[in-house]
Design a protein around this motif. Structure first.
Motif, mmCIF file in Angstrom:
data_model
loop_
_atom_site.group_PDB
_atom_site.id
_atom_site.type_symbol
_atom_site.label_atom_id
_atom_site.label_comp_id
_atom_site.label_asym_id
_atom_site.label_seq_id
_atom_site.Cartn_x
_atom_site.Cartn_y
_atom_site.Cartn_z
ATOM 1 N N GLY A 3 -0.785 12.473 -4.581
ATOM 2 C CA GLY A 3 -0.881 11.697 -3.356
ATOM 3 C C GLY A 3 -2.301 11.286 -2.993
ATOM 4 N N ASN A 4 -3.299 11.859 -3.658
ATOM 5 C CA ASN A 4 -4.673 11.465 -3.401
ATOM 6 C C ASN A 4 -4.902 10.094 -4.036
ATOM 7 N N LEU A 5 -5.283 9.123 -3.240
ATOM 8 C CA LEU A 5 -5.477 7.765 -3.736
ATOM 9 C C LEU A 5 -6.852 7.544 -4.347
ATOM 10 N N CYS A 6 -7.756 8.504 -4.175
ATOM 11 C CA CYS A 6 -9.100 8.400 -4.751
ATOM 12 C C CYS A 6 -9.050 8.652 -6.255
ATOM 13 N N VAL A 7 -9.941 7.982 -6.982
ATOM 14 C CA VAL A 7 -10.107 8.231 -8.413
ATOM 15 C C VAL A 7 -11.604 8.315 -8.701
ATOM 16 N N ALA A 8 -11.956 8.912 -9.809
ATOM 17 C CA ALA A 8 -13.365 9.153 -10.142
ATOM 18 C C ALA A 8 -14.200 7.878 -10.116
ATOM 19 N N MET B 199 -15.767 3.684 -2.978
ATOM 20 C CA MET B 199 -14.941 2.510 -2.708
ATOM 21 C C MET B 199 -13.707 2.968 -1.944
ATOM 22 N N ALA B 200 -13.298 2.160 -0.998
ATOM 23 C CA ALA B 200 -12.068 2.427 -0.253
ATOM 24 C C ALA B 200 -10.887 1.894 -1.049
ATOM 25 N N CYS B 201 -9.746 2.539 -0.898
ATOM 26 C CA CYS B 201 -8.566 2.105 -1.645
ATOM 27 C C CYS B 201 -7.831 0.964 -0.953
ATOM 28 N N ASP B 202 -8.256 0.618 0.264
ATOM 29 C CA ASP B 202 -7.603 -0.454 1.006
ATOM 30 C C ASP B 202 -8.520 -1.658 1.169
ATOM 31 N N LEU C 113 -10.288 -9.264 9.421
ATOM 32 C CA LEU C 113 -10.513 -7.829 9.282
ATOM 33 C C LEU C 113 -9.752 -7.029 10.320
ATOM 34 N N TYR C 114 -9.704 -7.505 11.530
ATOM 35 C CA TYR C 114 -9.061 -6.748 12.600
ATOM 36 C C TYR C 114 -7.614 -7.148 12.814
ATOM 37 N N GLY C 115 -7.055 -7.908 11.891
ATOM 38 C CA GLY C 115 -5.697 -8.401 12.040
ATOM 39 C C GLY C 115 -4.623 -7.578 11.363
ATOM 40 N N ARG C 116 -4.949 -6.418 10.858
ATOM 41 C CA ARG C 116 -3.970 -5.506 10.277
ATOM 42 C C ARG C 116 -3.318 -6.000 8.986
ATOM 43 N N LEU C 117 -3.974 -6.846 8.250
ATOM 44 C CA LEU C 117 -3.436 -7.275 6.959
ATOM 45 C C LEU C 117 -3.998 -6.363 5.877
ATOM 46 N N ARG C 118 -3.689 -5.099 5.995
ATOM 47 C CA ARG C 118 -4.204 -4.072 5.088
ATOM 48 C C ARG C 118 -3.378 -4.063 3.809
ATOM 49 N N HIS C 119 -4.052 -3.925 2.687
ATOM 50 C CA HIS C 119 -3.356 -3.868 1.404
ATOM 51 C C HIS C 119 -4.106 -2.922 0.459
ATOM 52 N N ARG C 120 -3.393 -2.381 -0.488
ATOM 53 C CA ARG C 120 -3.966 -1.490 -1.481
ATOM 54 C C ARG C 120 -4.761 -2.310 -2.484
ATOM 55 N N VAL C 121 -5.939 -1.819 -2.845
ATOM 56 C CA VAL C 121 -6.790 -2.458 -3.846
ATOM 57 C C VAL C 121 -6.611 -1.673 -5.141
ATOM 58 N N SER C 122 -6.403 -2.362 -6.233
ATOM 59 C CA SER C 122 -6.139 -1.688 -7.502
ATOM 60 C C SER C 122 -7.336 -0.847 -7.947
ATOM 61 N N ILE C 123 -7.055 0.156 -8.735
ATOM 62 C CA ILE C 123 -8.107 1.014 -9.287
ATOM 63 C C ILE C 123 -9.086 0.183 -10.103
ATOM 64 N N GLU C 124 -8.576 -0.779 -10.864
ATOM 65 C CA GLU C 124 -9.420 -1.623 -11.707
ATOM 66 C C GLU C 124 -10.367 -2.473 -10.858
ATOM 67 N N GLU C 125 -9.843 -3.061 -9.785
ATOM 68 C CA GLU C 125 -10.696 -3.885 -8.927
ATOM 69 C C GLU C 125 -11.744 -3.022 -8.222
ATOM 70 N N ARG C 126 -11.348 -1.824 -7.783
ATOM 71 C CA ARG C 126 -12.313 -0.931 -7.140
ATOM 72 C C ARG C 126 -13.413 -0.537 -8.120
ATOM 73 N N ALA C 127 -13.051 -0.244 -9.359
ATOM 74 C CA ALA C 127 -14.054 0.132 -10.367
ATOM 75 C C ALA C 127 -15.014 -1.028 -10.629
ATOM 76 N N GLU C 128 -14.492 -2.231 -10.696
ATOM 77 C CA GLU C 128 -15.332 -3.408 -10.913
ATOM 78 C C GLU C 128 -16.286 -3.608 -9.736
#
Length: 163
Positions: free
Chosen positions: A29-34, A48-51, A132-147
């Motif tokens: 359940g931890n969304l963080c990765v190395a 990096m944030a996952c959202d 940003l303040y409009g609640r359109l939150r989405h998950r960011v892929s691990i690959e995009e976060r790493a990049e």
């Protein structure tokens, strides 16, 4: 004067940020990765944030290395370092992604919209109409976060922004 706030971490709370910083096995359940870790100093780390929010993915969080739940229990020297690292990562974002601006925000307790019980200062690249303040939150892929983490590390090096 007694403590003016109560911890909201549930019994047996496994902090996702502490797990990431220990570089051990992350709990289910931890969304963080190395690859989310951008850099770490003795007192703070930037991850990096996952959202993502609105049409943009990729924002960073500045966190204390030691576990502190909220703004209320941050030691002064750590709070100082967090602000310096917040500025450093905002400048790296300007270098790497050329946003029109940056924003920071931080939440305390459930009514303040905190949902991870480890202090974290969000740093966002800002663009016109990003909602940003409009609640359109989405998950960011691990690959995009790493990049994005690699881009920020490169910008820190290029602009000589390393601590």
């Amino acid at each position: 004067m007694g403590q003016l706030w109560t911890s909201h971490a549930p019994p047996g709370y496994r902090c996702p940020f502490c797990e990431l910083l220990r570089a051990g096995e992350l709990s289910e359940g931890n969304l963080c990765v190395a690859s989310d870790l951008i850099y770490r100093t003795e007192q703070v780390a930037v991850i990096m944030a996952c959202d993502g929010f609105g049409p943009h993915g990729g924002h960073a969080m500045v966190i204390p290395v030691e576990h502190h739940e909220a703004l209320y229990d941050l030691p002064d020297d750590v709070a100082f370092r967090i602000m310096l690292e917040t500025r450093r990562i905002a400048l790296a974002m300007k270098q790497a992604w050329n946003p029109e601006g940056t924003s920071t925000r931080q939440h305390n307790e459930p009514a303040g919209n905190q949902h991870v019980w480890h202090y974290h200062q969000h740093v966002f690249p800002r663009f016109s109409g990003d909602n940003l303040y409009g609640r359109l939150r989405h998950r960011v892929s691990i690959e995009e976060r790493a990049e994005k983490a690699a881009q920020l590390r490169a910008a820190l090096a290029e602009a000589d922004l390393w601590a």
